[in-house]
Scaffold this motif. Structure first.
Motif, mmCIF file in Angstrom:
data_model
loop_
_atom_site.group_PDB
_atom_site.id
_atom_site.type_symbol
_atom_site.label_atom_id
_atom_site.label_comp_id
_atom_site.label_asym_id
_atom_site.label_seq_id
_atom_site.Cartn_x
_atom_site.Cartn_y
_atom_site.Cartn_z
ATOM 1 N N ALA A 52 0.849 -1.196 0.000
ATOM 2 C CA ALA A 52 0.000 0.000 0.000
ATOM 3 C C ALA A 52 0.878 1.236 0.000
ATOM 4 C CB ALA A 52 -0.927 0.015 1.211
ATOM 5 N N VAL A 53 0.297 2.342 -0.438
ATOM 6 C CA VAL A 53 0.941 3.658 -0.327
ATOM 7 C C VAL A 53 0.078 4.508 0.590
ATOM 8 C CG1 VAL A 53 1.560 5.787 -1.533
ATOM 9 C CG2 VAL A 53 2.113 3.569 -2.548
ATOM 10 N N ALA A 54 0.698 5.118 1.599
ATOM 11 C CA ALA A 54 -0.007 5.992 2.530
ATOM 12 C C ALA A 54 0.421 7.433 2.273
ATOM 13 C CB ALA A 54 0.301 5.595 3.974
ATOM 14 N N LEU A 55 -0.544 8.299 2.075
ATOM 15 C CA LEU A 55 -0.277 9.725 1.899
ATOM 16 C C LEU A 55 -0.534 10.438 3.219
ATOM 17 C CD1 LEU A 55 -2.338 10.266 -1.393
ATOM 18 C CD2 LEU A 55 0.074 9.574 -1.212
ATOM 19 N N VAL A 56 0.456 11.130 3.726
ATOM 20 C CA VAL A 56 0.276 11.947 4.923
ATOM 21 C C VAL A 56 0.070 13.378 4.439
ATOM 22 C CG1 VAL A 56 1.279 12.740 7.087
ATOM 23 C CG2 VAL A 56 1.727 10.407 6.283
ATOM 24 N N VAL A 57 -1.151 13.874 4.555
ATOM 25 C CA VAL A 57 -1.526 15.149 3.942
ATOM 26 C C VAL A 57 -1.682 16.231 5.002
ATOM 27 C CG1 VAL A 57 -3.195 16.336 2.467
ATOM 28 C CG2 VAL A 57 -2.749 13.888 2.127
ATOM 29 N N ASN A 58 -1.039 17.357 4.763
ATOM 30 C CA ASN A 58 -1.183 18.519 5.635
ATOM 31 C C ASN A 58 -1.012 19.761 4.765
ATOM 32 O OD1 ASN A 58 -1.609 19.925 7.978
ATOM 33 N ND2 ASN A 58 0.474 19.734 8.740
ATOM 34 N N VAL A 89 -4.908 12.495 7.129
ATOM 35 C CA VAL A 89 -4.872 13.949 7.241
ATOM 36 C C VAL A 89 -4.360 14.351 8.621
ATOM 37 C CG1 VAL A 89 -6.222 16.072 7.135
ATOM 38 C CG2 VAL A 89 -6.796 14.134 5.632
ATOM 39 N N GLU A 90 -3.435 15.303 8.647
ATOM 40 C CA GLU A 90 -2.948 15.846 9.920
ATOM 41 C C GLU A 90 -3.801 17.071 10.276
ATOM 42 O OE1 GLU A 90 1.586 14.222 10.105
ATOM 43 O OE2 GLU A 90 1.327 16.226 9.265
ATOM 44 N N ASP A 91 -3.237 18.267 10.259
ATOM 45 C CA ASP A 91 -3.996 19.457 10.641
ATOM 46 C C ASP A 91 -5.120 19.760 9.660
ATOM 47 O OD1 ASP A 91 -2.315 20.715 12.961
ATOM 48 O OD2 ASP A 91 -0.868 20.175 11.407
ATOM 49 N N VAL A 92 -4.771 19.779 8.384
ATOM 50 C CA VAL A 92 -5.755 20.248 7.401
ATOM 51 C C VAL A 92 -5.499 19.631 6.028
ATOM 52 C CG1 VAL A 92 -4.373 22.302 6.901
ATOM 53 C CG2 VAL A 92 -6.799 22.309 6.352
ATOM 54 N N ALA A 93 -6.586 19.282 5.349
ATOM 55 C CA ALA A 93 -6.556 18.937 3.925
ATOM 56 C C ALA A 93 -7.714 19.700 3.308
ATOM 57 C CB ALA A 93 -6.695 17.443 3.700
ATOM 58 N N ALA A 94 -7.450 20.934 2.923
ATOM 59 C CA ALA A 94 -8.512 21.816 2.443
ATOM 60 C C ALA A 94 -8.207 22.286 1.035
ATOM 61 C CB ALA A 94 -8.646 23.026 3.374
#
Length: 266
Positions: A52-58, A89-94
């Protein structure tokens, strides 16, 4: 030596790609863009046969085109390699940040994460009265009546604003189509999710903008077992970029970037 023995089963590998920062073309500051992320994303999908690939988005968002290019690259590789993609998603994915998150098959949040802002914004300054006050004359000569659209040194024109809004509607429509295609029937039908509003944690889950509250390592262990291993991938920066780029960067770019984060109290 163990890795060369064919009868010993390897621990499952999850490639982790960090997507943190504003989204903008070029080498401005610490921005995310397709040119910079191309080698990072390619390695994540191709090295070590990840399960799998995990995206850590902030990210508070940024360029619509760069968001689309990055998300498109992730989807092409995921489909080519038949590898599932999970976003955390960490703080924000907007705005553009949420566009990146929806490149994943599933989106997972912290209970305090902010997601959404499916809309388009254009901001700038008007200096026409300032230069008039100091006796400065603005001279603009164009071939093509729309070439000086929204010139900040001239008074704002109603036709220019109308044209800008028409362009924004086209981009907004593309954003909506992307989110609808990726999230599908998971999206709530009893609320308009495309107004540019944002939601937090479990409320975003209830509306179908995310799949649940979970953090990367526990979730990956839940899905792939306690022996799962992680390979981290991110943008590499030279010593000059890390310690000097900010000092040499445009003050206006810095203000714009801070304004994007500040919209979400960050």
């Amino acid at each position: 030596m163990i890795r060369w023995l064919p009868f010993i089963k390897k621990a499952p590998l999850v490639a982790v790609v960090r997507l943190s920062g504003t989204i903008a073309s070029g080498a401005r500051g610490l921005s995310l863009n397709d040119a910079v992320l191309e080698p990072v994303i390619e390695k994540a999908f191709r090295r070590g046969k990840p399960v799998a690939v995990a995206l850590v988005v902030n990210s508070p968002g940024g360029s619509p085109a760069q968001s689309s290019l990055i998300a498109g690259r992730i989807r092409r590789l995921a489909d080519e390699k038949s590898i599932p993609v999970y976003a955390f998603v960490e703080d924000v994915a907007a705005s553009g940040g949420y566009y990146l998150a929806t490149a994943a098959d599933e989106i997972w949040l912290d209970e305090h994460s902010i997601v959404g802002s499916v809309g388009v914004i254009s901001a700038g300054f008007g200096f026409s009265e300032l230069i008039a006050r100091y006796g400065i004359e603005r001279r603009v000569h164009t071939a093509g009546r729309s070439k000086s659209l929204l010139d900040p040194f001239q008074p704002e024109k109603a036709d220019d604003v109308k044209r800008l809004k028409a362009l924004q509607e086209q981009i907004h429509g593309g954003f909506i189509r992307h989110v609808t295609a990726r999230r599908g029937a998971r999206l709530a039908e009893d609320q308009d999710l495309f107004t540019g509003d944002v939601w937090i944690g479990m409320e975003a889950v209830r509306l179908g903008l995310a799949d649940g509250v979970a953090h990367l390592i526990p979730k990956m262990k839940e899905l792939f077992g306690d022996k799962v291993k992680f390979a981290q991938y991110g943008m590499r920066r030279s010593l000059f970029q890390r310690f000097g780029a900010r000092m040499l960067g445009s003050v206006v770019d810095e203000i714009e970037e801070r304004a994007l984060w500040a919209r979400f109290g960050l």
